[in-house]
Design a protein around this motif. Sequence first.
Motif, short mmCIF file in Angstrom:
data_model
loop_
_atom_site.label_atom_id
_atom_site.label_comp_id
_atom_site.label_asym_id
_atom_site.label_seq_id
_atom_site.Cartn_x
_atom_site.Cartn_y
_atom_site.Cartn_z
N LEU A 109 0.81 -1.22 0.00
CA LEU A 109 0.00 0.00 0.00
C LEU A 109 0.84 1.26 0.00
CD1 LEU A 109 -2.77 -1.12 2.53
CD2 LEU A 109 -2.82 -1.21 0.04
N SER A 110 2.13 1.14 0.28
CA SER A 110 3.00 2.31 0.30
C SER A 110 3.56 2.65 -1.08
CB SER A 110 4.16 2.08 1.27
OG SER A 110 5.00 1.02 0.82
N LEU A 111 3.28 1.81 -2.08
CA LEU A 111 3.88 2.01 -3.41
C LEU A 111 3.59 3.38 -4.01
CD1 LEU A 111 5.53 0.69 -5.68
CD2 LEU A 111 3.37 -0.16 -6.63
N PRO A 112 2.34 3.89 -3.93
CA PRO A 112 2.07 5.22 -4.54
C PRO A 112 2.94 6.33 -3.96
CG PRO A 112 0.02 4.10 -4.02
CD PRO A 112 1.11 3.29 -3.40
N PHE A 113 3.44 6.15 -2.73
CA PHE A 113 4.26 7.20 -2.09
C PHE A 113 5.75 7.01 -2.38
CE2 PHE A 113 0.49 6.35 0.47
CZ PHE A 113 -0.09 7.61 0.49
N LEU A 114 6.10 5.86 -2.99
CA LEU A 114 7.50 5.55 -3.26
C LEU A 114 7.89 5.80 -4.71
CD1 LEU A 114 7.80 2.22 -1.26
CD2 LEU A 114 8.45 4.51 -0.51
N ILE A 115 6.90 5.79 -5.62
CA ILE A 115 7.20 5.94 -7.04
C ILE A 115 7.35 7.43 -7.40
CG2 ILE A 115 6.34 5.55 -9.37
CD1 ILE A 115 4.93 3.11 -8.36
#
Length: 306
Positions: free
Chosen positions: A300-306
């Motif tokens: 769920l953290s992917l959108p904040f890492l890309i």
Amino acid sequence: RVESSARLVLLCFWERALVDMEVLDLECGLKNVAAGGNVLNCQEIAGLQAGLALLRSREQFQTLCFWGKVFGQTADYYVAFGLRAGEFEFPTKHFYFAGKDFQFSALTPPSAEEANKILELCGDSPLTGDASKLLEQPKDGEEEPPAEEGEEGQPAQEGPKKLTEVDRLAQLVQEIDFDTACVPRGAFTINEVHQVVSSQDFKGLCPTDATALTSYVHFRAPVSIAALRTLARKDSQAYSGHILDGLDCDQPKGCWAVRKDPTANLVTLRSLSWPGYMAFHVPDTKKFGGVYFGYAQKDLSLPFLI
């Protein structure tokens, strides 16, 4: 030629032939996704081959695929699915699961209300590996009422269904499959009776196209407006390359990693949203496939890492 009982579509992996679907074995498919760091041992491969052969014989599937392995805290689940003609254009996927005994049982998708209840009870906690475990334990001092018999001697179900880990596994498998399952664009087409089938004309993607995310689509019923409009056209056969949802439209942007193996003629795709899913394609051939090995936990953290 290998007997039909052994020609299972294992690892969601197949090779298109001019007349029918030629199926390769599990070891060959696993070799193409071994870069993901997950394989099956000899005991697992032998158990899967026997269990899937029995499942195919029992359910009379023409197409049967090994979907993947879902890790649990105390035991793991092996998941497979079979394809049958559906009410609409796309074939219906029927999922099955097995434990270490490799006896496959059906995975029934939960209703929308049950899925919301599962999410409320479990959140993103890992699976335990106990298929019969109740998701909502009885409260202290509360005893489960005895089962009453119905009109024909069958137990009457009182109140809402008692959700177990199998229901949660079914919901997670459906969610992962919707977000991940992918095939090369053009590998499937729509025939004269408006059904999605494997394309006899597919010869594989060229090396350049094989490394482009736009060259891959989801192997499921489409939901995008563009794909649905294409399916609704009377001349949809002429636009069969656009009847399924493309991976390039997935959100968030950058949730797929495409890599060409420099030591082999092989292209792999990894889902960053669902770590553990990996697909592959051998350019200029009809070989492609995909498999999932993981804890069924979305990043769920992917959108904040890309």
